[in-house]
Design a protein around this motif. Structure first.
Motif: not given
Length: 658
Positions: A403-407, A410-411, A414
């Motif tokens: 989940a952290e890697q996905a965030l 995403l960052e 962005r």
């Protein structure tokens, strides 16, 4: 006559063969004969002593006694005396002297014969004994312990001042008395005297402890050492050294009472623990369920025995059969991803010395599945501060890491999108300025006006910012800009923009590698370079066919910094008191040309030029300083300090990705 001579020879032979020293002195106290034994005792030859007075060989302290003895010899009074003689080598000789006077036919004193016995060893032993006795008395008189000496009848023949308080008598009053005479109760006296008698009989020391009540009613408890003292291998006296241990006995009694109370508390606590044990067994099941829900297992490693304990959840996390024993340390390493083993091993060893550690690492299950876990470890030490075991917890954080890697992804996306849009918007603004400039340039009245130049300069400034966002976009969207490549691209665009026909203007750059700046530093510094380089290209080489522009960027103290000369004008200084500790790094930017130079009429601090005003404002914004040198062209030296903490980690991350 022959008979007399034979008699003298026999007498002389007898005197020479004697085991004692023989010394004959006449009425004038002159030596008329000594045998070899006597001269040898003093270290002289017989001839060296003949004719010398006897007192010449006696110690000065004994000479007055020698004079009194000489007077008695005239009265035919014979005595034995001890004298201290001085040998030829200066050493002392103690001798027991027996004398015999002799007189002539008329009854007049004619001299005397001395017979010497060497008693030096005995006198030295007596002196040593006196010294030891004096030393003993010095120690005893100042000792807090009671020291006493007893004879065969158990009477005090010595006692030190420390005995006065417990006994109620002065040492002088105690001397010569026994325990009964001092009023000590019969039971204590019997025990005391039997112990002393036993030392006299066995000749061996003893240690005793006894209680004693003083005449004032104070209760004492003594620890006493009884030591035999020998003369000629027989016990002559007994020395008693008594130490007051009353406080120790009181403390022991209190300790005993405390231990008894503690035993009662232990029995009570044991009953409570038994009750708690059954409660704990019930809670273990709940703990196992909680560990399963949180994916947390606990473990323990006995270092000396190399034995390991695993909770049930540890088996689930590592996919190990619960019927198998927990793996030892070396077997446990096989579960760890090969790339993480050294890191895991060093962290575990570190926990042994630093007590705690917290790490994340990857494991590979028997099925080949790769998972990520977080481990906390704590070392347990013995009394010698040596680690005896390590214990800790392991949590399966695979899903959280995903989940952290996905965030993170995403960052990153962005940031890339933001930089991309900003760059495009800046390029649109630059294009609009370019179109507006072309619109103005078509009109003859303003073709070379300041308005057109202002539009072009603004376009350059916008492009310098757009380049930064382009570099950040290409670098993965991080906030740290690799500044040296950006600077080269910026100057290259400026050279293309300000093409000077056939003029051959060369560019020399000396830019230190691995310099990273954040946006707050990179944007103003890029605009500064834009202003200074474009100013050189526009004004420095008018009427010349060739020239050179130099740009240098390096860390302060790296060897590239130039010394400030007298021709340098300083415009600003970094603020006094600014924290430039170990977290700050100083950088130097030098922009120079060998062109016509800036006229002396232009003041760096209060210039009418918008470009120089902008440079001053931006240097002030960076809390830096700028120096201007006008000799052999123009040189601007700008010094700034940059906080490097977070940028360093971002730079290392970018290098690892590259």
């Amino acid at each position: 006559m022959n008979s007399l001579r034979e008699s003298e020879e026999k007498c002389r032979s007898f005197l020479e063969a004697a085991n004692e020293g023989i010394w004959i002195i006449n009425a004038e106290d002159k030596t008329i004969y000594v045998n070899k034994k006597m001269s040898g005792m003093l270290g002289y030859t017989q001839q060296e002593m003949i004719g010398r007075p006897g007192w010449d060989f006696i110690d000065e302290k004994d000479r007055c006694v020698s004079e009194k003895i000489r007077e008695k010899k005239h009265q035919d009074i014979d005595e034995s005396h001890e004298f201290k003689f001085i040998c030829k080598d200066g050493s002392p000789l103690w001798a027991l002297v027996n004398t015999k006077s002799f007189f002539d036919r008329d009854g007049n004193f004619a001299g005397c014969i001395w017979m010497f016995t060497d008693i030096t060893d005995r006198k030295q032993a007596e002196e040593a004994l006196i010294r030891r006795e004096n030393e003993f008395r010095t120690l005893a008189e100042n000792s807090p312990d009671i020291i006493a000496r007893y004879d065969r009848q158990k009477r005090y023949i010595y006692v030190n001042p420390a005995a006065a308080e417990p006994s109620g008598y002065s040492p002088e009053e105690i001397m010569g008395k026994n325990s009964i005479e001092l009023g000590i109760d019969p039971e204590t006296t019997k025990f005391w005297e039997e112990s002393i008698e036993n030392v006299f009989i066995t000749g061996k020391p003893e240690t005793i402890e006894f209680n004693y009540m003083s005449p004032e009613g104070k209760d004492y408890y003594f620890n006493t050492q009884l030591v035999p003292e020998f003369i000629d291998e027989k016990v002559n006296s007994v020395l008693a050294i008594s130490r007051d241990i009353t406080d120790k006995k009181i403390a022991e009694a209190k300790l005993k009472e405390t231990l008894e109370n503690l035993e009662r508390l232990v029995r009570k606590r044991t009953a409570e623990l038994e009750k708690a044990y059954y409660s704990l067994k019930e809670s273990e099941k709940g703990l196992a369920e909680a560990q399963e829900m949180a994916h947390i297992g606990n473990w323990e490693w006995d270092i000396a025995a190399n034995k390991t304990y695993w909770s049930e959840e540890m088996y689930h996390i590592f996919g190990r059969d619960t019927n198998r024993p927990a793996p030892v340390y070396t077997e446990h390493l096989n579960y760890i991803h090969p790339d993480d083993r050294d890191y895991f091993d060093s962290s575990t060893r570190k926990a042994e010395s630093e007590k705690t550690s917290s790490i994340e690492y990857r494991i590979v299950l028997d099925s080949g599945e790769e998972r990520t876990v977080h481990m906390r470890a704590q070392a347990v030490f013995n009394e010698e501060n040596i680690p005896i075991k390590v214990k800790g917890t392991v949590q399966d954080i695979t899903e959280r890491k995903k989940a952290e890697q996905a965030l993170v992804n995403l960052e990153i996306a962005r940031k890339k999108e933001i930089h991309h849009r900003i760059k495009n918007n800046l390029q649109v603004i630059s294009s609009l300025l370019d179109l507006q400039a072309e619109n103005f340039s078509s009109k003859t009245c303003i073709k070379n006006s300041d308005v057109l130049n202002a539009f072009r300069e603004s376009q350059d400034r916008i492009m310098s910012i757009a380049l930064i966002h382009e570099e950040l976009h290409e670098g993965g969207g991080n906030n740290a800009l690799y500044f040296s490549p950006y600077l080269e691209k910026l100057v290259e665009n400026l050279f293309q923009t300000y093409s000077l026909g056939n003029a051959s203007i060369s560019l020399y750059t000396d830019l230190e590698e691995d310099i990273f700046f954040d946006m707050d530093t990179a944007v103003p510094l890029g605009i500064i370079v834009n202003e200074l380089v474009s100013n050189s290209l526009k004004h420095a080489f008018k009427g010349r066919s060739e020239g050179e522009i130099q740009i240098k960027l390096f860390k302060e103290g790296s060897g590239g910094e130039e010394k400030t000369e007298s021709g340098m004008e300083k415009n600003k200084k970094r603020p006094a008191g600014k924290d430039t500790g170990t977290a700050d790094t100083g950088y130097v930017l030098v922009v120079s040309d060998d062109g016509a130079g800036i006229p002396e009429t232009i003041n760096l601090e209060n210039s009418d030029s918008l470009g120089l005003q902008l440079v001053n404002i931006l240097v002030d914004q960076l809390e830096g300083e700028i120096e201007l040198k006008r000799d052999n062209g123009t040189e601007f030296m700008i010094k700034i300090n940059v906080r490097q903490g977070s940028l360093k980690s971002q730079a290392e991350e970018k290098n690892s990705q590259n």
